[in-house]
Design an enzyme around this catalytic site. Sequence first.
Site, PDB file in Angstrom:
ATOM      1  N   LYS A  56      -3.362  10.359  -6.378  1.00  0.00           N
ATOM      2  CA  LYS A  56      -2.976  11.648  -5.797  1.00  0.00           C
ATOM      3  C   LYS A  56      -1.455  11.805  -5.850  1.00  0.00           C
ATOM      4  O   LYS A  56      -0.746  10.831  -6.144  1.00  0.00           O
ATOM      5  CB  LYS A  56      -3.497  11.730  -4.363  1.00  0.00           C
ATOM      6  CG  LYS A  56      -2.904  10.721  -3.409  1.00  0.00           C
ATOM      7  CD  LYS A  56      -3.815  10.509  -2.213  1.00  0.00           C
ATOM      8  CE  LYS A  56      -3.226   9.531  -1.234  1.00  0.00           C
ATOM      9  NZ  LYS A  56      -2.301  10.077  -0.285  1.00  0.00           N
ATOM     10  N   ARG A 157      -6.454  12.528  12.076  1.00  0.00           N
ATOM     11  CA  ARG A 157      -6.194  13.581  11.093  1.00  0.00           C
ATOM     12  C   ARG A 157      -7.561  14.057  10.624  1.00  0.00           C
ATOM     13  O   ARG A 157      -8.353  14.520  11.424  1.00  0.00           O
ATOM     14  CB  ARG A 157      -5.325  12.992   9.969  1.00  0.00           C
ATOM     15  CG  ARG A 157      -4.578  13.985   9.145  1.00  0.00           C
ATOM     16  CD  ARG A 157      -3.681  13.299   8.125  1.00  0.00           C
ATOM     17  NE  ARG A 157      -4.419  12.434   7.199  1.00  0.00           N
ATOM     18  CZ  ARG A 157      -3.861  11.711   6.236  1.00  0.00           C
ATOM     19  NH1 ARG A 157      -2.560  11.720   6.067  1.00  0.00           N
ATOM     20  NH2 ARG A 157      -4.588  10.959   5.432  1.00  0.00           N
ATOM     21  N   TYR A 290      30.581  19.980  -3.153  1.00  0.00           N
ATOM     22  CA  TYR A 290      30.317  20.851  -1.996  1.00  0.00           C
ATOM     23  C   TYR A 290      30.630  20.141  -0.688  1.00  0.00           C
ATOM     24  O   TYR A 290      30.384  18.934  -0.550  1.00  0.00           O
ATOM     25  CB  TYR A 290      28.831  21.229  -1.956  1.00  0.00           C
ATOM     26  CG  TYR A 290      28.395  22.212  -3.006  1.00  0.00           C
ATOM     27  CD1 TYR A 290      28.950  23.489  -3.067  1.00  0.00           C
ATOM     28  CD2 TYR A 290      27.394  21.880  -3.918  1.00  0.00           C
ATOM     29  CE1 TYR A 290      28.521  24.399  -4.029  1.00  0.00           C
ATOM     30  CE2 TYR A 290      26.958  22.778  -4.870  1.00  0.00           C
ATOM     31  CZ  TYR A 290      27.529  24.035  -4.925  1.00  0.00           C
ATOM     32  OH  TYR A 290      27.100  24.930  -5.867  1.00  0.00           O
ATOM     33  N   MET A 338      22.569  20.427  -6.545  1.00  0.00           N
ATOM     34  CA  MET A 338      21.278  20.700  -7.185  1.00  0.00           C
ATOM     35  C   MET A 338      21.171  20.033  -8.561  1.00  0.00           C
ATOM     36  O   MET A 338      20.138  19.500  -8.937  1.00  0.00           O
ATOM     37  CB  MET A 338      21.079  22.212  -7.325  1.00  0.00           C
ATOM     38  CG  MET A 338      19.703  22.605  -7.782  1.00  0.00           C
ATOM     39  SD  MET A 338      19.549  24.357  -8.109  1.00  0.00           S
ATOM     40  CE  MET A 338      19.519  25.052  -6.503  1.00  0.00           C
TER      41      MET A 338
HETATM   42  C1  LIG Z   1      -7.384   8.212   2.486  1.00  0.00           C
HETATM   43  C2  LIG Z   1      -6.320   7.392   1.822  1.00  0.00           C
HETATM   44  N1  LIG Z   1      -6.638   6.175   1.342  1.00  0.00           N
HETATM   45  C3  LIG Z   1      -5.714   5.393   0.752  1.00  0.00           C
HETATM   46  C4  LIG Z   1      -4.405   5.802   0.629  1.00  0.00           C
HETATM   47  C5  LIG Z   1      -3.396   4.872   0.014  1.00  0.00           C
HETATM   48  O1  LIG Z   1      -2.452   4.513   0.964  1.00  0.00           O
HETATM   49  P1  LIG Z   1      -1.261   3.524   0.598  1.00  0.00           P
HETATM   50  O2  LIG Z   1      -0.472   4.217  -0.457  1.00  0.00           O
HETATM   51  O3  LIG Z   1      -0.508   3.383   1.858  1.00  0.00           O
HETATM   52  O4  LIG Z   1      -1.869   2.268   0.123  1.00  0.00           O
HETATM   53  C6  LIG Z   1      -4.039   7.055   1.117  1.00  0.00           C
HETATM   54  C7  LIG Z   1      -2.651   7.498   1.021  1.00  0.00           C
HETATM   55  O5  LIG Z   1      -2.083   8.164   1.801  1.00  0.00           O
HETATM   56  C8  LIG Z   1      -5.024   7.879   1.741  1.00  0.00           C
HETATM   57  O6  LIG Z   1      -4.714   9.079   2.219  1.00  0.00           O
END
Ligand SMILES: Cc1ncc(COP(=O)(O)O)c(C=O)c1O
Length: 400
Positions: A56, A157, A290, A338
């Site tokens: 991700k 969450r 700046y 920037m």
């Molecule tokens: C549901 C979930 N699992 C695993 C991970 C991996 O976490 P990490 O990068 O701390 O190992 C994340 C990352 O935020 C996550 O949201």
Amino acid sequence: MHKIINHYNKIETELCPHPTGICKVNLFALESNIKKLHAFANAKSRKKLKFLFPVKGNGYGSGMIPIAKFVEKKQLCDYFGVAHFEEAYELRKADIQTPILILAQSFLKSDQISYIVKHNIEQAVSDKSLLRKLNTEAKKQKKIINIHLNIDTGMGRLGVFAKNALSFIKEINKYKNVHLTGVMTHFSVADVNNSKQSIYTKQQIKIFTKLRKQIFVVARNNNIIFHAANSAGTLEYPLSLFDMIRPGIATYGYPERYGNGLSLKLKPIMELATKIIMIKTYLKGYSVGYGRTYSAKQGERIAIAPIGYADGLNRGLSNKLTPIMNGQKTQSLGRISMDQFCLKAGKKTKAGDKVIIIGQSGKYSNSAHDLANQINTIPYEILCSLGNAKRIRHEYCYVR
Ligand SMILES: Cc1ncc(COP(=O)(O)O)c(C=O)c1O
């Protein structure tokens, strides 16, 4: 493998023909980190665990598609973990065949739900309305959709509160076109090295372990993958390993800086470098950039580098960043703007010299951890910024 590297380097060159800096991604380091973490967790749990590789956030900034293609080709993981539908869609569009789990949830429109079902994407579920929608769509397509129940054991969450988990399972049991493939939870402080937070993580593990037993009694099927361990869980909490691990930041080479994370010698997979554009010699007191936050000494040679916060270089690092140039640490001077930042030039520094912002040269190194510490953030944020920087070209390599 070299085909993948050449292919994506060509695409990167087309996307970013005139880069201001290069983010080098070493796939050998990625492969070796995955193997080390997986072997470590298997040994700790005395099981053959599944490995979910979180890609991700554009692969934590390293480029989701190229790294997923590489990892799939090398058969290094059982799942790719993404946060949102868009990322799962991108992976399938790139012909990634490996199971994909959407770990988080976004507001899904009906065509997106239809895509998830059609392309066998697995979705973590923590609310009944999504469950219903997935079942309806799967029924329409005459398919079974694989879901993972997300249980909130203390993260606060996403996830169903632990006290509601069993009734949620009973709800899942009612839906014929839904298969409970996995049950997951997520830790909020597993990476914090103090006893109070460690007790909290152990409590999360305890709740999940207890629920696991109860879920086997209530659920329709018993071939469920239980998973909880992020990087810190994988490295520091053997009881959190269950059936699958989900280490992200450690896989990218940044375990927390204590305990098993250190001894495994994981390697950062990304380097960020640029080149000096020009050198100027300043008069005493002449201000740099700046905000006039630095004033030059008489005759001081200052180099100008062509990247700034639009290239993922956090402005908070102004006057703090210590890049490596010609085998020496140097100092950034004045505000990071920037598109540029200034830095102290040595006597021999010249235009074209390489400036390593994240990476290593000889005995010196700058890690995303170091940068993060300087501005009170975490390496995740430093790395992810590079994944959004359009003027930085990613360059993939496989270097032992
Ligand atoms: C549901 C979930 N699992 C695993 C991970 C991996 O976490 P990490 O990068 O701390 O190992 C994340 C990352 O935020 C996550 O949201």
